[in-house]
Write a protein that holds these residues in place. Structure first.
Motif, PDB file in Angstrom:
ATOM      1  N   PRO A  30     113.911  38.172 -14.679  1.00 26.38           N
ATOM      2  CA  PRO A  30     113.003  37.828 -13.571  1.00 26.38           C
ATOM      3  C   PRO A  30     113.661  36.763 -12.700  1.00 26.38           C
ATOM      4  O   PRO A  30     114.094  35.728 -13.201  1.00 26.38           O
ATOM      5  N   THR A  99     107.811  35.703 -10.303  1.00 28.92           N
ATOM      6  CA  THR A  99     107.608  37.102  -9.902  1.00 28.92           C
ATOM      7  C   THR A  99     106.136  37.446  -9.697  1.00 28.92           C
ATOM      8  O   THR A  99     105.830  38.554  -9.277  1.00 28.92           O
ATOM      9  N   THR A 100     105.236  36.522  -9.970  1.00 31.60           N
ATOM     10  CA  THR A 100     103.808  36.807  -9.832  1.00 31.60           C
ATOM     11  C   THR A 100     103.466  37.129  -8.386  1.00 31.60           C
ATOM     12  O   THR A 100     103.773  36.343  -7.478  1.00 31.60           O
ATOM     13  N   ARG A 116     115.665  39.671  -5.383  1.00 31.05           N
ATOM     14  CA  ARG A 116     114.546  39.208  -4.565  1.00 31.05           C
ATOM     15  C   ARG A 116     114.961  37.913  -3.867  1.00 31.05           C
ATOM     16  O   ARG A 116     115.352  36.950  -4.514  1.00 31.05           O
ATOM     17  N   ASP A 149     108.017  28.084 -13.365  1.00 28.23           N
ATOM     18  CA  ASP A 149     108.863  29.126 -13.952  1.00 28.23           C
ATOM     19  C   ASP A 149     108.744  29.066 -15.469  1.00 28.23           C
ATOM     20  O   ASP A 149     108.689  28.004 -16.072  1.00 28.23           O
ATOM     21  N   GLU A 153     113.032  33.049 -16.957  1.00 28.60           N
ATOM     22  CA  GLU A 153     112.900  33.286 -15.528  1.00 28.60           C
ATOM     23  C   GLU A 153     113.835  32.353 -14.770  1.00 28.60           C
ATOM     24  O   GLU A 153     114.093  31.233 -15.212  1.00 28.60           O
TER      25      GLU A 153
END
Length: 315
Positions: A30, A99-100, A116, A149, A153
Motif C-alpha cells: 500500500p 489508501t483509504t 498512486r 499510516d 504502508e
C-alpha cells in the motif's frame, strides 16, 4: 512508514524516489507517493509523458479544499481560512489513511506507472513576486499532519533539494529520511548542512550513495559520512535508458541496484513509529509559525488550535 528523499539538486533524488516507489508498488505494498519538490519531475520519473504530467491535479491549487476537509468539525478551528501549513489535527479533525478512499484522494491522486501519486504543482509564472513555493508545499505538510499510516504502508515524498526543506516543519514529518549523495564534495556539503539541522530535532538521516562507480567512490563517501552511509547504487544503464525513452520494466534493473532498494526498504521498516513525538513536533512548529507570522495574519491566537488531549494511535 513516511519516507522522505532529500539531497542536492542533480544527485538523482527524484530518480531514486521514483525507483523506490515503483519497487514497493511492484511488491503490492500500500503506497502513496508525493512530489513536494519545486521542480516537479516525479511523475515523469514514474513514466508520465510531459502532457500527462501537466494535466495532473495539483495539491497547491486545492489548498482551501484540503483545509476544509481536514478540519472536519474540530471546534478549535473556526474556519478553513484559520488553518496554516502547520495546523495539527485535534479531536474532530478528519484523518486520512494511505489508501483509504476519501474525497481528497478522489480529486487529487492519480496512478502513474503503477504508483498512486499526488503532486504539489509547479511554481508558475503567475506566482512570481506574489507567492512562495513553500505555501504550495504547505498542502503536503497539512496532509502529512493528518495522515495515519499503518504497518506495511508507505508514503514516499520527493522533497525539494538541499536545505530548503527546513523552511517549515515538513522535515520532521517522516519516519525515515534518505539523503541521496553523490561521491562529490558539493554533495557531501549538502549532507553536512542537512544533518546539522535534522539532528537538532532527532531526525535520523540515512545516506544513499548514488552514481557510485567503484570502491574509491564508496570509500570517499564513507570517509565523509561515516556510519550514516546505508547503501550505494551504481551508475545505471537502466536509468539512462529510461531518461531517453521512458520508464523501463523494473525487472530489467541491475541486480545490485535492486538489492540496494531492498536495503532502503529494510531501513524504513526498522524505523520506530512514535506518534507522541510526531504530534509534539507538529505542535512545536505550529507555535513557532503562530508567533512568527500566522497569528498576526489570522487575527487570532493560532496556538489555541493545538489540542493537548488529542492522540494519534495508528490503526
Amino acid at each position: 512508514m513516511k519516507i522522505a528523499f532529500v539531497g542536492k539538486g542533480g544527485s538523482g533524488k527524484t530518480t531514486l524516489a521514483a525507483l523506490f516507489a515503483r519497487h514497493l508498488a511492484a511488491d503490492g505494498a500500500p503506497l502513496l507517493a508525493v512530489d513536494a519538490d519545486i521542480n516537479q519531475h516525479l511523475a515523469a520519473a514514474l513514466g508520465a509523458t510531459e502532457d500527462e504530467a501537466v494535466l495532473l491535479p495539483a495539491l497547491g491549487d486545492h489548498l482551501s479544499e484540503i483545509k476544509e476537509y481536514l478540519r472536519g468539525d474540530n471546534p478549535r478551528i473556526g474556519s478553513a481560512a484559520a488553518m496554516v501549513k502547520t495546523t495539527p489535527p485535534g479531536r474532530g479533525s478528519r484523518l486520512v489513511g494511505v489508501t483509504t478512499p476519501n474525497p481528497l484522494y478522489d480529486r487529487l491522486v492519480r496512478t502513474v506507472g503503477g504508483v498512486r501519486l499526488a503532486v504539489t504543482g509547479p511554481f508558475a509564472t503567475s506566482d512570481l513576486g506574489v507567492a512562495c513555493y513553500h505555501s504550495k508545499v504547505g498542502a503536503v505538510e497539512l496532509l502529512l499532519n493528518h495522515l495515519v499510516d499503518g504497518p506495511g504502508e508507505y508514503v514516499v515524498v520527493d522533497m525539494t533539494a538541499g536545505a530548503d526543506s527546513f523552511a517549515s516543519g515538513l522535515f520532521t514529518r517522516f519516519d525515515a529520511t534518505f539523503l541521496v549523495c553523490e561521491p562529490t564534495r558539493r554533495s557531501v556539503g549538502v549532507y553536512r548542512q542537512y544533518v546539522g539541522y535534522a539532528r537538532d530535532h532527532g531526525v535520523a538521516v540515512h545516506v544513499v550513495g548514488n552514481k557510485v562507480e567503484n570502491s574509491a567512490d564508496e570509500a570517499f563517501l564513507r570517509e565523509h559520512v561515516g556510519a550514516d552511509l546505508l547503501t550505494c547504487l551504481g551508475r545505471s544503464g537502466w536509468v539512462r535508458a529510461g531518461e531517453r525513452s521512458g520508464a523501463q520494466p523494473l525487472g530489467a534493473l541491475e541486480p545490485a541496484n535492486r538489492a540496494a532498494l531492498e536495503v532502503l526498504r529494510g531501513a524504513a521498516d526498522a524505523a520506530v513509529k512514535d506518534w507522541r513525538r510526531y504530534l509534539d513536533q507538529a505542535a512545536e512548529f505550529h507555535r513557532r509559525n503562530a508567533a512568527a507570522w500566522a497569528s498576526a495574519k489570522a487575527g487570532e491566537d493560532l496556538t489555541r488550535q493545538i489540542d493537548p488531549e488529542f492522540t494519534l494511535t495508528g490503526r
